[in-house]
Design a protein around this motif. Structure first.
Motif, PDB file in Angstrom:
ATOM      1  N   GLN A 172      -6.116  -2.833 -11.251  1.00  0.00           N
ATOM      2  CA  GLN A 172      -7.112  -2.275  -9.904  1.00  0.00           C
ATOM      3  C   GLN A 172      -8.830  -3.496  -9.913  1.00  0.00           C
TER       4      GLN A 172
ATOM      5  N   THR B 292      -8.512   3.331  -5.353  1.00  0.00           N
ATOM      6  CA  THR B 292      -8.951   2.575  -4.473  1.00  0.00           C
ATOM      7  C   THR B 292     -10.467   2.999  -3.840  1.00  0.00           C
TER       8      THR B 292
ATOM      9  N   ILE C  78      -7.408  -1.008   6.715  1.00  0.00           N
ATOM     10  CA  ILE C  78      -6.940  -0.262   4.711  1.00  0.00           C
ATOM     11  C   ILE C  78      -5.735  -0.424   5.654  1.00  0.00           C
TER      12      ILE C  78
ATOM     13  N   GLY D  44      -3.770   5.502  -5.024  1.00  0.00           N
ATOM     14  CA  GLY D  44      -4.907   4.219  -5.025  1.00  0.00           C
ATOM     15  C   GLY D  44      -3.881   3.063  -4.050  1.00  0.00           C
ATOM     16  N   GLU D  45      -4.219   1.977  -5.398  1.00  0.00           N
ATOM     17  CA  GLU D  45      -3.934   0.182  -4.835  1.00  0.00           C
ATOM     18  C   GLU D  45      -2.702   0.251  -4.434  1.00  0.00           C
TER      19      GLU D  45
ATOM     20  N   ASN E  36      -2.761   9.869  -2.848  1.00  0.00           N
ATOM     21  CA  ASN E  36      -2.689   8.971  -2.192  1.00  0.00           C
ATOM     22  C   ASN E  36      -2.634   8.590  -4.063  1.00  0.00           C
TER      23      ASN E  36
ATOM     24  N   ASP F 249       2.575  -1.823  -2.330  1.00  0.00           N
ATOM     25  CA  ASP F 249       2.510  -2.996  -2.688  1.00  0.00           C
ATOM     26  C   ASP F 249       3.309  -3.288  -4.183  1.00  0.00           C
TER      27      ASP F 249
ATOM     28  N   PHE G 137      -1.903   1.656  -0.559  1.00  0.00           N
ATOM     29  CA  PHE G 137      -3.654   0.821   0.161  1.00  0.00           C
ATOM     30  C   PHE G 137      -3.864  -0.706   0.239  1.00  0.00           C
TER      31      PHE G 137
END
Length: 258
Positions: free
Chosen positions: A254, A66, A121, A110-111, A108, A159, A114
């Motif tokens: 990304q 992220t 966020i 990543g996106e 985590n 996402d 997040f």
């Protein structure tokens, strides 16, 4: 982005994956190339990370990190099958001039989990990312992190159930979240676009918006119409082969925020 040169479904880590269904890697590459070309036609620069043999899910580059204000929070994958993707992504950031890079202590992805709005966020948990990962992100980025609990294994990453459209404008599928998380979303985003099950089931929310153009799975026809009503330009694309791995437009993308 990362070309799906080694894409395959050889294990199961989400409900979309079925190794008994054959994967056409050549078709996946063609579909990915169409997405790559679409971004470039919309005026975006696209950087590429090299695919690594033995990492079939590396095409889903959104999970690699992220990036907020030029700071890079790396990924720590829950599943061992994807663990080696994290250092490959971090090596790309180091080679491309990023200097504030954190190798996370907590899980985590990543996106995947997040989502960055103007004010917050948003952070998904329940299947992959952990509350400790949320806290780590808040300390590193210095931005408030809002935890949201996911309840449907088909929507295993944030996402797949929520997308930031512009600033603090979002769209999401309410049934992917616990009642408490739905209340939080309703309080923070009273004007959010609510997406129905039909469009959520084709991963219509696994989309990317630059504030005007929204790139989304072409099967999400009703959602595309809702977005156009709000003044967005929609660009449907077919990533049906990559959907066999549980990802679509956003998973392949990304975003680098400076």
């Amino acid at each position: 982005m990362c070309r799906p040169e080694h894409f395959d479904v050889s294990y199961v880590i989400n409900p979309w994956m079925d190794p008994s269904k054959p994967v056409d890697t050549a078709l996946a590459l063609l579909q990915w190339e169409a997405l790559y070309s679409l971004y470039r036609s919309l005026g975006h620069r696209v950087d590429l990370v090299n695919p690594v043999p033995g990492l079939p899910d590396m095409v889903f580059s959104a999970n690699g990190a992220t990036v907020v204000d030029g700071k890079v929070l790396g990924a720590r994958f829950r599943n061992v099958q994807r663990a080696a993707e994290a250092p490959a992504h971090q090596a790309w950031y180091r080679a491309n001039g990023f200097t504030e890079i954190r190798d996370p202590l907590h899980v985590n992805e990543g996106e995947g989990d997040f989502a960055v709005t103007r004010s917050w966020i948003l952070a998904g948990r329940g299947f992959r990312c952990t509350p400790e990962g949320h806290q780590e992100a808040q300390e590193f980025f210095g931005r408030p992190v809002i935890g949201l609990e996911l309840v449907d294994p088909r929507f295993y990453h944030l996402d797949t159930a929520l997308c930031v459209l512009d600033g603090d404008e979002i769209m999401y599928y309410p049934q992917a979240f616990t009642p408490g998380s739905r209340e939080v979303l309703a309080r923070l985003f009273p004007d959010a676009l609510l997406v129905d099950q039909q469009d959520a089931d084709v991963l219509g929310l696994n989309a990317v918006s630059d504030g005007l153009n929204v790139v989304l799975p072409e099967a999400a026809q009703k959602l595309a119409g809702q977005l156009r009503t709000r003044g967005f330009r929609t660009h449907g694309t077919d990533l049906s082969e990559l959907l066999k791995g549980g990802g679509s437009v956003k998973c392949c993308t990304q975003e680098l925020r400076f």
